[in-house]
Design a protein around this motif. Sequence first.
Motif, PDB file in Angstrom:
ATOM      1  N   THR A  46     -20.769 -14.558  24.861  1.00  0.00           N
ATOM      2  CA  THR A  46     -21.871 -14.986  24.010  1.00  0.00           C
ATOM      3  C   THR A  46     -23.195 -14.507  24.587  1.00  0.00           C
ATOM      4  O   THR A  46     -23.461 -14.637  25.774  1.00  0.00           O
ATOM      5  N   GLU A  53     -10.952  -5.434  17.597  1.00  0.00           N
ATOM      6  CA  GLU A  53     -10.354  -6.761  17.570  1.00  0.00           C
ATOM      7  C   GLU A  53     -11.465  -7.752  17.264  1.00  0.00           C
ATOM      8  O   GLU A  53     -12.490  -7.769  17.948  1.00  0.00           O
ATOM      9  N   THR A  54     -11.258  -8.565  16.233  1.00  0.00           N
ATOM     10  CA  THR A  54     -12.268  -9.539  15.837  1.00  0.00           C
ATOM     11  C   THR A  54     -12.174 -10.797  16.698  1.00  0.00           C
ATOM     12  O   THR A  54     -11.202 -10.992  17.435  1.00  0.00           O
ATOM     13  N   LYS A  55     -13.153 -11.646  16.573  1.00  0.00           N
ATOM     14  CA  LYS A  55     -13.148 -12.924  17.293  1.00  0.00           C
ATOM     15  C   LYS A  55     -11.994 -13.806  16.830  1.00  0.00           C
ATOM     16  O   LYS A  55     -11.542 -14.669  17.564  1.00  0.00           O
ATOM     17  N   ASN A  91     -14.908  -8.926  18.851  1.00  0.00           N
ATOM     18  CA  ASN A  91     -14.802  -9.145  20.289  1.00  0.00           C
ATOM     19  C   ASN A  91     -14.883  -7.805  21.012  1.00  0.00           C
ATOM     20  O   ASN A  91     -15.591  -7.669  21.989  1.00  0.00           O
ATOM     21  N   TYR A  92     -14.102  -6.834  20.517  1.00  0.00           N
ATOM     22  CA  TYR A  92     -14.023  -5.525  21.161  1.00  0.00           C
ATOM     23  C   TYR A  92     -14.006  -4.424  20.113  1.00  0.00           C
ATOM     24  O   TYR A  92     -13.408  -4.570  19.049  1.00  0.00           O
ATOM     25  N   ASP A 135     -21.127  -8.663  14.723  1.00  0.00           N
ATOM     26  CA  ASP A 135     -21.116 -10.114  14.888  1.00  0.00           C
ATOM     27  C   ASP A 135     -19.710 -10.703  14.945  1.00  0.00           C
ATOM     28  O   ASP A 135     -19.463 -11.646  15.680  1.00  0.00           O
ATOM     29  N   GLU A 136     -18.777 -10.146  14.164  1.00  0.00           N
ATOM     30  CA  GLU A 136     -17.417 -10.684  14.101  1.00  0.00           C
ATOM     31  C   GLU A 136     -16.468 -10.063  15.126  1.00  0.00           C
ATOM     32  O   GLU A 136     -15.304 -10.446  15.199  1.00  0.00           O
ATOM     33  N   ASP A 145     -17.658  -4.323  24.608  1.00  0.00           N
ATOM     34  CA  ASP A 145     -17.160  -5.669  24.857  1.00  0.00           C
ATOM     35  C   ASP A 145     -18.207  -6.660  24.361  1.00  0.00           C
ATOM     36  O   ASP A 145     -19.262  -6.827  24.962  1.00  0.00           O
ATOM     37  N   ASN A 146     -17.897  -7.313  23.263  1.00  0.00           N
ATOM     38  CA  ASN A 146     -18.793  -8.305  22.661  1.00  0.00           C
ATOM     39  C   ASN A 146     -18.177  -9.692  22.743  1.00  0.00           C
ATOM     40  O   ASN A 146     -18.477 -10.567  21.935  1.00  0.00           O
ATOM     41  N   SER A 147     -17.280  -9.898  23.707  1.00  0.00           N
ATOM     42  CA  SER A 147     -16.554 -11.164  23.802  1.00  0.00           C
ATOM     43  C   SER A 147     -17.371 -12.285  24.433  1.00  0.00           C
ATOM     44  O   SER A 147     -17.084 -13.456  24.215  1.00  0.00           O
TER      45      SER A 147
END
Length: 180
Positions: A148, A37-39, A88-89, A85-86, A144-146
């Motif tokens: 910052t 899932e992208t940002k 979220n998950y 970079d783009e 999890d990259n949600s």
Amino acid sequence: MELKQKGEDTLIDISRPFTVTMTWTTAADFDLAAAYETKAGQQGLVYFGDHGNRDKFPYITISEDKGVGDKAGNNAEVMRIHNLDEMNYVWLFCWDYGMVKVGQAARFKDSDITLTLADDNNNRISVALDTGDSGNVCCIATIDNSATGHAKLINYSQVGTLHGLKTLEQLINIVQRLVI
């Protein structure tokens, strides 16, 4: 480092590309896949039917399908994540192809599936499949990259049962712990 139990997590450095390797010796046709899932809220899937792209979105690629026909031995599927970079998950899935086709339970409990993330400096994190639940598809780990500034790798070990894989939403429902 090893994440042995469901729910364990660690921070990971996503500033450089890394490799995700799923290995097993069990006589089963397991497949590695990444749902994402992208940002911006876009969702997608990289798997044996869509090998992804290194140089453009989603910046995730996967190797050839291994273990086809329930072959035992030193099976490995390799995914390369070039840029998050783009995202979220990213949910890292394993499914038992033969069992998904017929809607029966997979052989997760009796298998030796290992998921290993490694960066270009050979820093490694292993994720152990931690489930006794019955099913034919498993979200082994979540990136999890949600937040910052940092990303987390989580041992998710969430199992579900599919009768055929027809839509991405079926996998997302497993991640969200919904009934399929």
